[in-house]
Scaffold this active site. Sequence first.
Site, mmCIF file in Angstrom:
data_model
loop_
_atom_site.group_PDB
_atom_site.id
_atom_site.type_symbol
_atom_site.label_atom_id
_atom_site.label_comp_id
_atom_site.label_asym_id
_atom_site.label_seq_id
_atom_site.Cartn_x
_atom_site.Cartn_y
_atom_site.Cartn_z
ATOM 1 N N CYS A 31 12.842 20.794 8.082
ATOM 2 C CA CYS A 31 13.963 20.394 8.657
ATOM 3 C C CYS A 31 15.232 20.757 7.635
ATOM 4 O O CYS A 31 15.564 21.658 7.959
ATOM 5 C CB CYS A 31 13.884 18.604 8.795
ATOM 6 S SG CYS A 31 14.828 17.862 9.731
ATOM 7 N N TYR A 32 15.988 19.658 7.049
ATOM 8 C CA TYR A 32 17.098 20.006 6.376
ATOM 9 C C TYR A 32 16.786 21.060 5.140
ATOM 10 O O TYR A 32 17.587 21.891 5.120
ATOM 11 C CB TYR A 32 17.622 18.623 5.761
ATOM 12 C CG TYR A 32 18.924 18.966 4.356
ATOM 13 C CD1 TYR A 32 20.248 19.010 5.318
ATOM 14 C CD2 TYR A 32 18.624 19.181 3.497
ATOM 15 C CE1 TYR A 32 21.132 19.138 4.368
ATOM 16 C CE2 TYR A 32 19.782 19.504 2.625
ATOM 17 C CZ TYR A 32 21.095 19.606 3.122
ATOM 18 O OH TYR A 32 22.071 19.744 2.440
ATOM 19 N N GLY B 134 16.254 15.662 4.919
ATOM 20 C CA GLY B 134 17.112 14.778 4.363
ATOM 21 C C GLY B 134 18.378 14.473 5.343
ATOM 22 O O GLY B 134 18.484 15.145 6.570
ATOM 23 N N SER C 102 -4.348 -6.701 -16.006
ATOM 24 C CA SER C 102 -4.158 -7.608 -14.953
ATOM 25 C C SER C 102 -5.528 -8.040 -14.267
ATOM 26 O O SER C 102 -5.537 -9.008 -13.397
ATOM 27 C CB SER C 102 -2.935 -7.158 -14.004
ATOM 28 O OG SER C 102 -3.599 -6.276 -12.896
ATOM 29 N N GLY C 103 -6.277 -7.313 -14.346
ATOM 30 C CA GLY C 103 -7.564 -7.559 -13.304
ATOM 31 C C GLY C 103 -7.468 -6.666 -11.971
ATOM 32 O O GLY C 103 -8.613 -6.549 -11.645
ATOM 33 N N GLY C 104 -6.732 -6.026 -11.840
ATOM 34 C CA GLY C 104 -6.343 -5.235 -10.478
ATOM 35 C C GLY C 104 -6.803 -3.839 -10.787
ATOM 36 O O GLY C 104 -7.235 -3.418 -11.796
ATOM 37 N N VAL C 105 -6.888 -3.063 -9.579
ATOM 38 C CA VAL C 105 -7.512 -1.814 -10.035
ATOM 39 C C VAL C 105 -6.550 -0.677 -10.867
ATOM 40 O O VAL C 105 -7.166 -0.079 -11.537
ATOM 41 C CB VAL C 105 -7.734 -1.081 -8.506
ATOM 42 C CG1 VAL C 105 -6.366 -0.762 -7.845
ATOM 43 C CG2 VAL C 105 -8.416 0.133 -8.623
ATOM 44 N N ASP C 106 -5.452 -0.947 -10.781
ATOM 45 C CA ASP C 106 -4.475 -0.112 -11.699
ATOM 46 C C ASP C 106 -4.909 -0.167 -13.135
ATOM 47 O O ASP C 106 -5.086 0.579 -13.706
ATOM 48 C CB ASP C 106 -3.103 -0.169 -11.182
ATOM 49 C CG ASP C 106 -2.752 -0.138 -9.967
ATOM 50 O OD1 ASP C 106 -3.452 0.464 -8.997
ATOM 51 O OD2 ASP C 106 -1.675 -0.656 -9.316
ATOM 52 N N SER C 107 -4.721 -1.467 -13.705
ATOM 53 C CA SER C 107 -4.835 -1.650 -15.035
ATOM 54 C C SER C 107 -6.325 -1.526 -15.134
ATOM 55 O O SER C 107 -6.587 -0.942 -16.477
ATOM 56 C CB SER C 107 -4.194 -2.922 -15.398
ATOM 57 O OG SER C 107 -5.209 -4.049 -14.822
ATOM 58 N N SER C 108 -7.227 -1.813 -14.390
ATOM 59 C CA SER C 108 -8.777 -1.612 -14.574
ATOM 60 C C SER C 108 -8.964 -0.229 -14.933
ATOM 61 O O SER C 108 -9.906 0.162 -15.933
ATOM 62 C CB SER C 108 -9.493 -2.440 -13.583
ATOM 63 O OG SER C 108 -9.202 -3.612 -13.712
ATOM 64 N N LYS D 71 -1.980 5.155 -4.641
ATOM 65 C CA LYS D 71 -3.006 3.894 -4.769
ATOM 66 C C LYS D 71 -4.245 4.516 -4.353
ATOM 67 O O LYS D 71 -5.522 4.357 -5.127
ATOM 68 C CB LYS D 71 -2.674 2.916 -3.987
ATOM 69 C CG LYS D 71 -3.440 1.895 -4.071
ATOM 70 C CD LYS D 71 -3.767 1.090 -5.195
ATOM 71 C CE LYS D 71 -2.524 -0.059 -5.456
ATOM 72 N NZ LYS D 71 -2.813 -0.887 -6.797
ATOM 73 N N GLU E 164 4.383 17.169 8.212
ATOM 74 C CA GLU E 164 3.713 16.299 7.166
ATOM 75 C C GLU E 164 3.385 15.004 7.865
ATOM 76 O O GLU E 164 2.454 14.174 7.660
ATOM 77 C CB GLU E 164 4.701 15.744 6.169
ATOM 78 C CG GLU E 164 5.903 15.084 6.364
ATOM 79 C CD GLU E 164 7.073 15.816 6.869
ATOM 80 O OE1 GLU E 164 8.131 15.333 6.588
ATOM 81 O OE2 GLU E 164 6.744 17.239 7.136
#
Length: 523
Positions: A85-86, A58, A230-236, A379, A178
């Site tokens: 770190c912080y 931070g 929507s047809g995208g991967v998330d909603s599918s 994603k 990381e």
Amino acid sequence: MTVRPSETVVVLDFGSQYSQLIARRVRELEVYCELVPFTAPAPEVQRLNPVGFILSGGPASVYAPDAPQLPDYVLASGKPVLGICYGMQLLTHSLGGTVNPGTEREYGPASLELLAPQTPIFADLPPAVERLPVWMSHGDRVTRLPEGFQSLARSDNSPYAAIGNPEKGLYGLQFHPEVTHTPQGKEILRAFLYRVCGCKGGWTPGNFIDQSIADIQATVGDGRVVCGLSGGVDSSVTAALLYRAIGNRLTCIFVNNGLLRKGEPEQVVQTFRQELHAPLVAVDATEEFLSALSGVTDPEAKRKIIGEKFIRVFEAEARKLGKVEFLAQGTLYPDVIESASRDQQQKSAAAKIKTHHNVGGLPDDMQFKLIEPLRYLFKDEVRAVGEALGLPHRMVWRHPFPGPGLAVRVLGEVTWERLETLRAADAILIDELWASGWYEKTSQAFAVLLPVQSVGVMGDYRTYADVIAIRAVTTEDFMTADWARLPADLLARISNRIVNEVPGVNRVVYDISSKPPATIEWE
């Protein structure tokens, strides 16, 4: 409804630009984790039953009067803690050690001398390693250790570059394990997770699917669900999970809001009916959406208007189906983080970047209960789940498309004419990317219609016409991204086609901004 496994590591966010990256690295090691603001109420965190804590970096100084402090529940839990770190400085400060401004700042690559290579946190490093290349980014440094701690590594500028109290499972790293600039950082994180926290791992798409289906069934019971498609991967992927869980008690609603890409409404309906087979209702609400957006230029206002309109359409269609209690959405973890949404107590250490229409843009009087099975996935994890579900490759790897659609790619006022201009330009871009083999080499690519015009010459005549910007990025998690190095001849071909084939456009520019400082979308 959310899906969480029983084994969870909590990453407390103190405002680092790398906080999301910590969470990604932990997930890559097959351990589930959640990124939680340090301001989150103790019961919210304790409900996760964490097996350990990671404290992010931070920008603050722990000795400043208004510096973020370590929540009491962290040390009181008796669970292992890794401060980065912080986070290391805060752990030191909280346990009675001393942190002071460094005589020299330490940014960039550094080399550590390992003083205790056999300590558990370094146990997964190759044998006989005495020096470790790492990435530093700090101005303060630890000058006196808390009682019971020992120095595990040092650099030229940091006498305490890594510290630990192995008996209590408390460790601190002044460097950032990381980031890829710390080549063996993943081995250090793995040691903390498996050797110190005792994690068993197994956070995989297959396990997620089984647990998600069980949770959906327990939440929905005998009820019915509508899913925004929507047809995208998330909603599918969301729809596929729900269909496996509740079958025909799911009805998917596809809304053509007039803000979609060229040919997309017909393509989505055809693909969905061929591949997923769940009940589908297709609604054309173009005039309703464009009327609501008339004269609106502010991107946040666009998102909120579109978010509310979607819900109202879903509510109207659900009433036709009878009693429907639940609405399913393909909300992802980056959406939640970037929106700094209500379920993060509106106090997240990460500032709100933009409201996602399906997170912060939902109306308060919405009649549905939300089901968001992907809410804590990144994603690439969603894509892995999609492949495990057997969805078509082209559907799984389709580039993301924002919920507000082309409304946030038409900068300024949204009109049908401007949408048609953008649709034509975007179709050319995507066509050329597929033809050249670059579509799957990029993570997201699209055209943007700018709210400016420029002077040009076409056919010996002066023109004053629209400008199209091209955006193409590469990324693993969409939390950070770099601009794609498309070949010059490909860019030339795209530009030439757009200027010649799209009426009213005389200039094409290419966006070479990374995220951060820019976001992937322009609005």
